[in-house]
Write an enzyme that holds these catalytic residues in place. Structure first.
Site, mmCIF file in Angstrom:
data_model
loop_
_atom_site.group_PDB
_atom_site.id
_atom_site.type_symbol
_atom_site.label_atom_id
_atom_site.label_comp_id
_atom_site.label_asym_id
_atom_site.label_seq_id
_atom_site.Cartn_x
_atom_site.Cartn_y
_atom_site.Cartn_z
ATOM 1 N N LYS A 1 0.809 -1.226 0.000
ATOM 2 C CA LYS A 1 0.000 0.000 0.000
ATOM 3 C C LYS A 1 0.843 1.278 0.000
ATOM 4 O O LYS A 1 0.482 2.262 -0.627
ATOM 5 C CB LYS A 1 -0.965 0.001 1.193
ATOM 6 N N ASP B 1 -10.021 2.061 2.411
ATOM 7 C CA ASP B 1 -10.088 1.400 3.734
ATOM 8 C C ASP B 1 -10.682 2.366 4.767
ATOM 9 O O ASP B 1 -11.452 1.959 5.638
ATOM 10 C CB ASP B 1 -8.691 1.001 4.226
HETATM 11 P P1 NDP Z 1 0.741 -3.920 10.084
HETATM 12 O O1 NDP Z 1 1.694 -5.042 9.930
HETATM 13 O O2 NDP Z 1 0.986 -2.641 9.360
HETATM 14 O O3 NDP Z 1 0.610 -3.557 11.659
HETATM 15 C C1 NDP Z 1 0.454 -4.547 12.609
HETATM 16 C C2 NDP Z 1 0.187 -3.926 13.990
HETATM 17 O O4 NDP Z 1 -0.170 -5.009 14.866
HETATM 18 C C3 NDP Z 1 1.370 -3.223 14.633
HETATM 19 O O5 NDP Z 1 0.897 -2.098 15.339
HETATM 20 C C4 NDP Z 1 1.935 -4.285 15.592
HETATM 21 O O6 NDP Z 1 2.563 -3.748 16.745
HETATM 22 C C5 NDP Z 1 0.658 -4.965 16.026
HETATM 23 N N1 NDP Z 1 0.825 -6.358 16.473
HETATM 24 C C6 NDP Z 1 1.204 -7.423 15.727
HETATM 25 N N2 NDP Z 1 1.179 -8.559 16.478
HETATM 26 C C7 NDP Z 1 0.775 -8.171 17.710
HETATM 27 C C8 NDP Z 1 0.563 -8.867 18.929
HETATM 28 N N3 NDP Z 1 0.742 -10.194 19.030
HETATM 29 N N4 NDP Z 1 0.145 -8.170 20.009
HETATM 30 C C9 NDP Z 1 -0.069 -6.830 19.926
HETATM 31 N N5 NDP Z 1 0.134 -6.108 18.816
HETATM 32 C C10 NDP Z 1 0.551 -6.770 17.713
HETATM 33 O O7 NDP Z 1 -0.693 -4.537 9.709
HETATM 34 P P2 NDP Z 1 -1.944 -3.815 9.044
HETATM 35 O O8 NDP Z 1 -2.219 -2.543 9.762
HETATM 36 O O9 NDP Z 1 -1.797 -3.763 7.569
HETATM 37 O O10 NDP Z 1 -3.143 -4.875 9.325
HETATM 38 C C11 NDP Z 1 -3.594 -5.105 10.634
HETATM 39 C C12 NDP Z 1 -4.798 -6.039 10.651
HETATM 40 O O11 NDP Z 1 -5.913 -5.466 9.983
HETATM 41 C C13 NDP Z 1 -4.552 -7.389 9.969
HETATM 42 O O12 NDP Z 1 -5.109 -8.398 10.789
HETATM 43 C C14 NDP Z 1 -5.314 -7.272 8.663
HETATM 44 O O13 NDP Z 1 -5.747 -8.528 8.199
HETATM 45 C C15 NDP Z 1 -6.488 -6.410 9.086
HETATM 46 N N6 NDP Z 1 -7.107 -5.651 7.970
HETATM 47 C C16 NDP Z 1 -8.446 -5.804 7.711
HETATM 48 C C17 NDP Z 1 -9.066 -5.085 6.714
HETATM 49 C C18 NDP Z 1 -10.521 -5.276 6.447
HETATM 50 O O14 NDP Z 1 -10.999 -4.760 5.435
HETATM 51 N N7 NDP Z 1 -11.261 -5.954 7.285
HETATM 52 C C19 NDP Z 1 -8.334 -4.119 5.866
HETATM 53 C C20 NDP Z 1 -6.923 -4.020 6.213
HETATM 54 C C21 NDP Z 1 -6.358 -4.776 7.232
HETATM 55 P P3 NDP Z 1 4.163 -3.380 16.779
HETATM 56 O O15 NDP Z 1 4.266 -2.001 16.172
HETATM 57 O O16 NDP Z 1 4.501 -3.404 18.226
HETATM 58 O O17 NDP Z 1 4.851 -4.440 15.982
#
Ligand code: NDP
Length: 264
Positions: free
Chosen positions: A64, A100
């Site tokens: 993205k 989104d």
């Molecule tokens: P990113 O990889 O950009 O960000 C992931 C985030 O999750 C970070 O803030 C990370 O924290 C945190 N994280 C990961 N694992 C854990 C954990 N075990 N405990 C706590 N925090 C955690 O992902 P995206 O923002 O692109 O996507 C996030 C979610 O949204 C996904 O599950 C995706 O499938 C969903 N999504 C759904 C959409 C929909 O239309 N329904 C559209 C887009 C996304 P840290 O910074 O500490 O690593």
């Protein structure tokens, strides 16, 4: 001539966008086809889009930001989010949008009026959601596991914390935009913190779709109304579809696209 559309991702095999978008195209008798495109190198996205004569495309993880950087013109809130999920070819130029953000706003409409949101996570999705909420004058606070990704929110004057320095207040809605619960059974945040904020909240939303995550299960246990990410996925797709086909989606189209998404 049959118009071509695609979703770019890596991985992309799991994507439900083709079944949702093709259901929509068939519904309005649009002569087009929407396919999956596994893209390794995000920097090649514009070149690949043009070379394949796509009329429009969606972009998913992890491309993205690359898609934003490579577009000729970026429109709307995407300019601030700096990440896009939709490309359209317009007069030979690649125009980019982020659907989104409005897709999320549409998805939470069923909760009624929301004033204060706690947003868990600080990744790409959190950026879109936070700016979408801010654009509607809804107070949003970001809480992330680590400090690293908070800079973006500070730049936009959005209150943000990591688990260690969080000072909770009252929120109507708690949103999980982390990937915790997607492929594992983790909670998106320390359980003690979560229980404190859930106590005063009325609604919980998880961006993960198609399952009751540990977060949603805990929220339900605490009496909150819960919702998974299906509507967000649906509405970002419907809004992209409107750009692709230059049509306004009506209820029956949305219904058809939802059925397509669910494989019904
Ligand atoms: P990113 O990889 O950009 O960000 C992931 C985030 O999750 C970070 O803030 C990370 O924290 C945190 N994280 C990961 N694992 C854990 C954990 N075990 N405990 C706590 N925090 C955690 O992902 P995206 O923002 O692109 O996507 C996030 C979610 O949204 C996904 O599950 C995706 O499938 C969903 N999504 C759904 C959409 C929909 O239309 N329904 C559209 C887009 C996304 P840290 O910074 O500490 O690593």
């Amino acid at each position: 001539m049959k118009e071509k559309f695609a979703i770019f991702g890596n991985p992309v095999a799991h994507s439900k966008s083709p079944q949702m978008q093709n259901a929509g195209l068939n519904h309005i008798n649009f002569d087009g086809n929407y396919e999956k495109y596994h893209l390794e190198n995000g920097n090649e996205i514009k070149e690949v889009f043009l070379k394949n004569n796509y009329k429009g495309a969606n972009i998913t993880v992890p491309h993205k930001e690359f898609a934003y950087e490579n577009a000729d013109v970026v429109r709307g809130l995407a300019k601030e989010i700096k990440a896009v999920n939709t490309y359209i070819l317009e007069d030979g130029k690649v125009i980019a949008y982020n659907t989104d953000a409005p897709g999320f706003l549409k998805a939470i409409e069923s909760f009624g009026t929301i004033k204060n949101v706690l947003l868990l996570g600080a990744g790409g999705t959190a950026k879109a959601i936070a700016l979408a909420l801010k654009s509607k004058n809804i107070n949003v606070t970001v809480l992330n596991r680590s400090e690293g990704k908070l800079e973006f929110f500070k730049e936009h004057q959005i209150p943000c914390f990591s688990w260690g320095n969080f000072e909770p207040t009252k929120y109507d809605l708690i949103v999980n935009s982390t990937s915790a619960g997607l492929k594992d059974e983790y909670l998106p945040c320390d359980k003690k913190i979560l229980k404190t904020v859930l106590k005063d909240a009325s609604f919980a939303f998880d961006c993960v779709y198609g399952k009751i995550t540990p977060f949603l299960a805990l929220a339900k246990e605490n009496g909150l109304e819960i919702k998974d990410g299906e509507d967000m996925l649906l509405y970002q797709g419907v809004l992209a579809f409107e750009y692709f086909t230059d049509t306004k989606a009506n209820e029956s189209l949305v219904k058809t696209m939802r059925k397509g998404l669910k494989g019904e």
